[in-house]
Design a protein around this motif. Structure first.
Motif: not given
Length: 285
Positions: A17, A19, A62-68, A209, A212-213
């Protein structure tokens, strides 16, 4: 699934992904899930994860893959040897900001003015966020009187929690304020800040990231990146004692403009970080 296999699978997933630092992230999130240190991960590779542990680890991945950012997933970040609570209401403390602490500690050995040679330093951290700067200075400068401001009530909640966590709540006075509002007639020895200093024109150069966050108002200052600093400099001049110091984190993009805006100050210096990027501006009233 055994711990060793779980970790290897997570590294593969994060790598696929794209990351950054997939192994470090996989380890960090697994340590968070299992509430253990890195040595524990490798001392017991055959340990079987429970169903609940596997579900929580998968959710964190899953959160890390989402960019969090990992720090928002774990709720923690280290700064100046302290484990700090972080949340999406505050900017994640970064190693570069430790140069601000180093600068203040160096300048604190220089007397601010004749009448204050033996007095405790009066310091205000403007835009305190997580409280990382105020806490580090409270830890290192035990006699100092320290104030910290932020315009965000949510950020101040995090900062107060960190002060309590490190038993420094009695050392720092927090105030909800826009920069130095309410401190106009004070006489500080140090005004310290890691203000927003990224320009809207640089948005594409900022990590996705972060865009976005992390709290936008803590990152972006306006079209050019100097808008907040331009407001802070005259306020700081009014609130400093003669001989007092303004110390701010900056970027290479705005370094020369910051120097120009400090032209009426004394002892102006732009200090680089470990990558030789202009990082800290200091100026003396």
């Amino acid at each position: 699934m055994q711990l060793k296999q779980t970790l290897a699978s997570a590294v593969t997933r994060l790598s696929a992904e794209h990351v950054p630092s997939p192994r470090m992230n996989a380890e960090l999130l697994l340590m968070f899930t299992l509430d253990c240190d890195r040595a524990c991960l490798y001392a017991h590779p055959e340990r079987e994860l429970t169903g609940d542990e596997k579900a929580r680890y998968d959710a964190a991945l899953a959160e890390r893959v989402r960019g969090v950012p990992a720090q928002y997933i774990t709720g923690h970040q280290e700064f100046w040897g302290m484990d700090l609570i972080v949340a999406p209401a505050v900017l994640i403390p970064r190693p570069e900001t430790e140069h601000v602490i180093e600068t203040v500690l160096e300048l604190a050995t220089i007397p601010a003015a004749e009448g204050r040679r033996n007095a405790a330093h009066r310091i205000v951290d403007v835009g305190t966020g997580s409280g990382c700067i105020a806490l580090a200075l409270a830890k290192e400068l035990r006699p100092a009187e320290i104030h910290a401001t932020d315009i965000s009530p949510a950020a101040l909640e995090v900062a107060r929690a960190n002060a309590a966590r490190h038993q420094l709540e009695s050392r720092i006075q927090f105030r909800e304020a826009d920069l130095l509002a309410g401190f106009e007639n004070n006489s500080f020895d140090f005004i310290v800040s890691n203000p927003p200093y990224v320009g809207e024109s640089e948005v594409d150069e900022v990590q996705l990231e972060v865009r976005k966050f992390e709290p936008r108002d803590a990152v972006f200052a306006g079209p050019t990146g100097v808008e907040v600093i331009a407001r802070l400099i005259p306020q700081a001049y009014a609130a400093l004692s003669p001989g007092g110091w303004l110390v701010m984190e900056i970027s290479g993009t705005i370094a020369e403009e910051v120097r120009r805006r400090l032209r009426d100050w004394n002892d102006v210096m732009i200090r680089p970080d470990l990558q030789s990027i202009p990082r800290v501006a200091q100026a003396r009233k």
